[in-house]
Motif scaffolding. Structure first.
Motif, mmCIF file in Angstrom:
data_model
loop_
_atom_site.group_PDB
_atom_site.id
_atom_site.type_symbol
_atom_site.label_atom_id
_atom_site.label_comp_id
_atom_site.label_asym_id
_atom_site.label_seq_id
_atom_site.Cartn_x
_atom_site.Cartn_y
_atom_site.Cartn_z
ATOM 1 N N UNK A 154 0.664 -1.381 0.078
ATOM 2 C CA UNK A 154 -0.204 0.208 -0.113
ATOM 3 C C UNK A 154 0.663 0.944 0.098
ATOM 4 N N UNK A 155 1.876 1.482 0.363
ATOM 5 C CA UNK A 155 2.680 2.118 0.914
ATOM 6 C C UNK A 155 3.230 2.514 -0.375
ATOM 7 N N UNK A 156 3.351 1.525 -1.219
ATOM 8 C CA UNK A 156 4.536 1.492 -2.241
ATOM 9 C C UNK A 156 3.355 2.590 -3.162
ATOM 10 N N UNK A 157 2.090 1.930 -3.511
ATOM 11 C CA UNK A 157 1.277 2.451 -4.587
ATOM 12 C C UNK A 157 1.319 4.266 -3.796
ATOM 13 N N UNK A 158 0.671 3.999 -2.719
ATOM 14 C CA UNK A 158 1.238 5.732 -2.515
ATOM 15 C C UNK A 158 2.169 6.287 -3.368
ATOM 16 N N UNK A 159 3.538 5.677 -2.960
ATOM 17 C CA UNK A 159 4.955 6.437 -3.503
ATOM 18 C C UNK A 159 4.380 6.394 -4.757
ATOM 19 N N UNK A 161 1.509 7.005 -6.875
ATOM 20 C CA UNK A 161 0.991 8.190 -7.203
ATOM 21 C C UNK A 161 1.381 9.215 -7.063
ATOM 22 N N UNK A 162 1.994 9.553 -5.364
ATOM 23 C CA UNK A 162 2.793 11.253 -5.569
ATOM 24 C C UNK A 162 3.638 11.020 -6.856
ATOM 25 N N UNK A 163 4.630 9.911 -7.350
ATOM 26 C CA UNK A 163 5.974 10.032 -8.232
ATOM 27 C C UNK A 163 4.817 10.784 -9.794
ATOM 28 N N UNK A 192 6.041 1.777 -12.873
ATOM 29 C CA UNK A 192 6.371 2.178 -12.182
ATOM 30 C C UNK A 192 6.627 1.130 -11.296
ATOM 31 N N UNK A 193 5.948 0.468 -10.858
ATOM 32 C CA UNK A 193 5.721 0.329 -9.050
ATOM 33 C C UNK A 193 6.550 -0.894 -8.783
ATOM 34 N N UNK A 194 6.963 -1.772 -10.410
ATOM 35 C CA UNK A 194 7.950 -3.181 -9.867
ATOM 36 C C UNK A 194 8.668 -3.193 -9.739
ATOM 37 N N UNK A 220 8.266 12.258 -17.888
ATOM 38 C CA UNK A 220 9.569 11.151 -17.816
ATOM 39 C C UNK A 220 10.155 11.294 -18.316
ATOM 40 N N UNK A 221 10.268 12.784 -17.972
ATOM 41 C CA UNK A 221 12.040 13.070 -18.177
ATOM 42 C C UNK A 221 12.124 13.366 -17.044
ATOM 43 N N UNK A 222 10.881 13.970 -16.196
ATOM 44 C CA UNK A 222 11.970 13.861 -14.993
ATOM 45 C C UNK A 222 12.098 12.792 -13.817
ATOM 46 N N UNK A 223 11.057 11.719 -14.444
ATOM 47 C CA UNK A 223 11.690 10.072 -14.141
ATOM 48 C C UNK A 223 12.640 10.159 -14.216
ATOM 49 N N UNK A 224 13.012 10.135 -15.235
ATOM 50 C CA UNK A 224 15.159 9.770 -15.941
ATOM 51 C C UNK A 224 15.291 10.056 -15.233
ATOM 52 N N UNK A 225 15.068 11.780 -15.387
ATOM 53 C CA UNK A 225 16.347 12.423 -14.222
ATOM 54 C C UNK A 225 16.625 12.187 -13.270
#
Length: 356
Positions: A154-159, A161-163, A192-194, A220-225
């Protein structure tokens, strides 16, 4: 087919944030060598023909970078991506991911590997289960692949959603209660969850309007960075590709015909087909002048069941010569990191000379 000028003119105005790519290590994350994917099809009268959807493709993807594979519909770009994910079985060739031969994996080892390889689909609605709540959609990969302790999911899912910029209370909503852009954010969160090393994005913004495309591409670029994520990005939209990719490979009728860094390719495409693709993307300034230099291709690509001898683009190429139909040009490096499959691209007096 190549996009019309009217379609692409709007797309070039997307306000994308560009960032410097993450540093790559020497060993590639993904290495594909001589990949072929052939499909048997009925040709009538009890006979069987073979569609050569992908026919000898090689490329590498470094960690923390984005490789875009572009081309017309039917060029084989999506089949290539699905083969990397082992969702389409290769006929021949090798796919090495982080040093492991993916084509040799079966059963449980392949299932364990799938947590490191995820996919963001083109349609942000049909790729979501309409009967599942958003939180359960993002949690599904964790439960299916038994990732982490159940109490911490559940904490991973919350993370996640925030991301991706979704509110925590939206976990209780169903897909139809989200906008198109929010649904694609949900798809990204699920991918990204896994904790994958590689995410394949198959036309992830083509179904979205212009403003929402910019938001998803910036995400996507922010996640990559921030996370050093690697992406294999499939698209036909050169305006989008210019802003999202670090490297680019152009496919035509099952083969890569040009491969280069973003800077080298968009500064000077070399293959006549690449020049034609780029000429269909007018600049905001000087658009009318650019339109007069448009390379217009006649006819359709040949059949992948019976590709022509020599260069597969020769029948549509405005610069074709007899040698083009006589022998197939290899993909050769004509400048550091820049490969092209054309007989008539050469280095002359220190400068690259191309047919168009």
């Amino acid at each position: 087919m190549i996009q019309t000028q009217t379609q692409t003119q709007t797309q070039t105005q997307i306000p994308i944030q560009t960032q410097a790519p993450a540093s790559a290590v020497s060993a590639p994350l993904l290495s594909v060598r001589d990949l072929a994917v052939h499909f048997p099809v009925s040709s009538g009268g009890g006979r069987t023909a073979t569609v050569k959807a992908v026919d000898g493709v090689s490329f590498e993807l470094a960690r923390g970078r984005t490789l875009a594979i572009v081309g017309e519909s039917g060029s084989g770009k999506t089949t290539t991506a699905l083969s990397v994910l082992r969702l389409s079985e290769p006929t021949a060739g090798a796919i090495h991911f982080d040093g492991q031969d993916l084509t040799a994996l079966r059963g449980e080892p392949l299932r364990r590997m799938r947590r490191r390889l995820q996919l963001v689909f083109q349609d942000p609605y049909s790729s979501l289960n309409p009967r599942q709540r958003a939180g359960d959609i993002v949690r599904a990969p964790l439960d299916l692949m038994d990732i982490g302790p159940a109490a911490g999911r559940a904490a991973r899912v919350a993370e996640m959603f925030e991301l991706v910029g979704l509110r925590q209370d939206q976990q209780a909503l169903y897909p139809h209660q989200f906008s198109g852009g929010q649904r694609q954010r949900l798809n990204v969160a699920r991918a990204l969850a896994s904790g994958p090393d590689l995410i394949v994005c198959d036309e992830p913004v083509s179904a979205l309007d212009i403003a929402i495309r910019a938001q998803i591409l910036n995400l996507l670029r922010r996640i990559q960075r921030e996370r050093g994520q690697s992406f294999l990005f499939i698209s036909h939209d050169m305006a989008v590709v210019e802003h999202i990719c670090d490297d680019i490979a152009v496919m035509y009728l099952g083969k890569i015909i040009e491969r280069a860094s973003r800077r080298a390719f968009f500064t000077r495409p070399l293959h006549p087909y690449s020049v034609a693709l780029m000429s269909a993307v007018p600049t905001v300034r000087g658009g009318r002048e650019a339109a007069t230099r448009r390379v217009r291709l006649s006819g359709d690509p040949p059949s992948p069941v019976d590709p022509p001898p020599g260069c597969r683009f020769a029948g549509r190429c405005p610069a074709a010569r007899p040698a083009c139909s006589a022998s197939e040009p290899p993909l050769r490096e004509v400048a550091p990191g820049h490969g092209v499959a054309c007989h008539f691209v050469e280095l002359r007096d220190g400068a690259l000379v191309a047919p168009l």
